[in-house]
Design a protein around this motif. Structure first.
Motif, mmCIF file in Angstrom:
data_model
loop_
_atom_site.group_PDB
_atom_site.id
_atom_site.type_symbol
_atom_site.label_atom_id
_atom_site.label_comp_id
_atom_site.label_asym_id
_atom_site.label_seq_id
_atom_site.Cartn_x
_atom_site.Cartn_y
_atom_site.Cartn_z
ATOM 1 N N GLY A 46 0.776 -1.229 0.000
ATOM 2 C CA GLY A 46 0.000 0.000 0.000
ATOM 3 C C GLY A 46 0.806 1.276 0.000
ATOM 4 N N ALA A 47 2.121 1.202 0.128
ATOM 5 C CA ALA A 47 2.953 2.408 0.151
ATOM 6 C C ALA A 47 3.215 2.895 -1.273
ATOM 7 N N LEU A 48 3.318 4.211 -1.439
ATOM 8 C CA LEU A 48 3.605 4.780 -2.754
ATOM 9 C C LEU A 48 5.069 4.613 -3.142
ATOM 10 N N PHE A 49 5.957 4.656 -2.164
ATOM 11 C CA PHE A 49 7.383 4.583 -2.434
ATOM 12 C C PHE A 49 8.002 3.445 -1.636
ATOM 13 N N ASN A 50 9.129 2.944 -2.141
ATOM 14 C CA ASN A 50 9.828 1.899 -1.393
ATOM 15 C C ASN A 50 10.864 2.542 -0.471
ATOM 16 N N ASP A 51 11.288 1.788 0.514
ATOM 17 C CA ASP A 51 12.294 2.255 1.469
ATOM 18 C C ASP A 51 13.645 1.664 1.099
#
Length: 145
Positions: A46-51
């Motif tokens: 569900g996150a827009l960006f990866n870490d």
């Protein structure tokens, strides 16, 4: 007569094609040896960006042996040994997807962690894998030593 030649050529092409086992063997041969982490990211569901979590894996090395054994040494000196194997899955478009299963055990013989992943890229120098986690995907990029 032209139709007969076409059938013969198609038959020869199909008969000389590589089997799934041959393709697995070639990938296993490419995987053998020692790899060092290049980059690590985590894609949370569900996150827009990866870490970018490369620092968490800095200095990690993994060695794959022909007998299905694997050794993992973290950058801070922790050691894990285990087993690995590759498999191939055919998707709906008749393409092959190569997967890797690996179990890693600590010094006391307890399961420390497990990888169930899809191989995104595997050459003689690069190994990229996406590993399913409970809350996202761990993506590891390795360079061959």
């Amino acid at each position: 007569m032209k139709y007969l030649y076409t059938i013969i050529l198609c038959t020869l092409f199909i008969a000389s094609g590589c089997s799934i086992e041959d393709r697995l063997d070639r990938r296993e041969d490419r995987l053998l040896g020692t790899w060092i982490i290049e980059k690590a990211t985590f894609d949370e569901d569900g996150a827009l960006f990866n870490d970018n979590i490369t620092d968490d894996f800095r200095g990690d090395r993994i060695t794959f042996f022909r007998n299905g054994q694997v050794e993992y040494l973290t950058g801070d000196g922790r050691f894990f040994a285990g087993t690995w194997f590759l498999d191939a899955l055919r998707d709906l478009d008749d393409d092959l997807e190569f997967t890797m299963d690996a179990d890693f055990y600590d010094a006391s013989g307890r399961l420390a962690f497990r990888w169930l992943g899809t191989i995104d890229r595997l050459t003689n120098n690069n190994f990229n894998i996406s590993i399913a986690e409970v809350d996202g995907r761990l993506r590891l990029k390795w360079d061959k030593l």
